[in-house]
Design an enzyme around this catalytic site. Structure first.
Site, PDB file in Angstrom:
ATOM      1  N   LEU A  98       0.845  -1.190   0.000  1.00  0.00           N
ATOM      2  CA  LEU A  98       0.000   0.000   0.000  1.00  0.00           C
ATOM      3  C   LEU A  98       0.883   1.244   0.000  1.00  0.00           C
ATOM      4  O   LEU A  98       1.888   1.303   0.715  1.00  0.00           O
ATOM      5  CB  LEU A  98      -0.919  -0.023   1.217  1.00  0.00           C
ATOM      6  N   ASN A 112      -2.570  -5.839   8.924  1.00  0.00           N
ATOM      7  CA  ASN A 112      -2.127  -6.911   8.026  1.00  0.00           C
ATOM      8  C   ASN A 112      -1.836  -8.167   8.827  1.00  0.00           C
ATOM      9  O   ASN A 112      -1.483  -8.106  10.006  1.00  0.00           O
ATOM     10  CB  ASN A 112      -0.853  -6.462   7.294  1.00  0.00           C
ATOM     11  N   HIS A 114       0.598 -11.731   8.777  1.00  0.00           N
ATOM     12  CA  HIS A 114       1.837 -12.210   8.168  1.00  0.00           C
ATOM     13  C   HIS A 114       2.195 -13.570   8.759  1.00  0.00           C
ATOM     14  O   HIS A 114       2.138 -13.741   9.989  1.00  0.00           O
ATOM     15  CB  HIS A 114       2.973 -11.217   8.430  1.00  0.00           C
ATOM     16  N   ASP A 146       2.808  -0.011   7.905  1.00  0.00           N
ATOM     17  CA  ASP A 146       3.470   1.267   7.685  1.00  0.00           C
ATOM     18  C   ASP A 146       4.112   1.228   6.302  1.00  0.00           C
ATOM     19  O   ASP A 146       3.793   0.363   5.483  1.00  0.00           O
ATOM     20  CB  ASP A 146       4.476   1.592   8.799  1.00  0.00           C
ATOM     21  N   ALA A 147       5.010   2.153   6.008  1.00  0.00           N
ATOM     22  CA  ALA A 147       5.567   2.264   4.661  1.00  0.00           C
ATOM     23  C   ALA A 147       6.566   1.162   4.323  1.00  0.00           C
ATOM     24  O   ALA A 147       6.951   1.008   3.156  1.00  0.00           O
ATOM     25  CB  ALA A 147       6.235   3.632   4.484  1.00  0.00           C
ATOM     26  N   GLY A 148       7.000   0.395   5.297  1.00  0.00           N
ATOM     27  CA  GLY A 148       7.981  -0.654   5.049  1.00  0.00           C
ATOM     28  C   GLY A 148       7.339  -1.978   4.683  1.00  0.00           C
ATOM     29  O   GLY A 148       6.113  -2.113   4.611  1.00  0.00           O
TER      30      GLY A 148
END
Length: 205
Positions: A98, A112, A114, A146-148
């Site tokens: 995303l 999410n 995992h 997050d962005a990672g």
């Protein structure tokens, strides 16, 4: 105490939708403090969309290839999800990262699952990586996005033992059984009480 208004959830999926099915069954059983507002996918013809249709849920597709670049797709997906005004977005086997527009619209509201005990084995091949590393224990993690790549704050984890006879498929099946239950438990917790992440209280009410 059950919230007067259920937590509104949009579920994003890319494949068979078994995680989506777990949430559907929980919500249909009664007493579950959340409801699925819509289901989104990044491709057509996947079983997750068929599950949504059978359940009578709104559903939509946002394909990367239908947009000039990834940023345009990210913006389109953001608007498609925002139209349902969710409290939480669940990435349930959604196989796309995303982007910044999406995460900015839904800060600390994208969850999410995992198939590993993060921070161990991030990425697309977590189960295979665990077997190749020879670990005795792996598991499932539910975390904020997050962005990672699988780097967001952990909400809940549960361990799964790796048996000597396990291959990638058998291990993944046992992890998925835990993953489905853990996701439902996390959604219920978020709806009822919020959670504490890195010492910070996160509430959705």
């Amino acid at each position: 105490m059950e919230p007067a208004v259920p937590l509104g959830v949009v579920v994003l999926a890319s494949g068979s939708g078994t995680l989506l099915q777990a949430v559907l069954e929980a919500s249909e059983a009664g007493g579950f403090p959340a409801r699925i507002l819509a289901v989104g996918a990044d491709r057509t013809g996947v079983e997750a969309l068929a599950r949504a249709e059978r359940a009578g849920l709104p559903h939509f597709v946002a394909r990367v290839g239908d947009h000039p670049d990834r940023a345009a797709w990210d913006a389109a997906l953001t608007e498609a999800v925002a139209a349902y005004r969710p409290d939480v977005v669940i990435s349930a086997g959604f196989m796309k990262l995303l982007g910044p527009a999406f995460l900015a619209r839904f800060p600390a509201r994208v969850v999410n699952t995992h198939p590993a005990l993060l921070p161990a084995f991030p990425g697309m091949h977590a189960v295979r990586d665990a077997i190749e590393a020879g670990v005795k224990v792996t598991g499932s993690t539910v975390h904020f996005v997050d962005a990672g790549m699988d780097t967001g704050p952990v909400i809940a984890q549960e361990a799964v033992e790796v048996n000597a006879e396990d291959d990638e498929s058998s291990l993944h099946e046992r992890i998925k059984a835990v993953e489905r239950r853990l996701l439902v438990e996390v959604i219920e917790k978020l709806a009822r009480t919020g959670c504490t992440v890195d010492g910070r209280k996160v509430s959705f009410r």
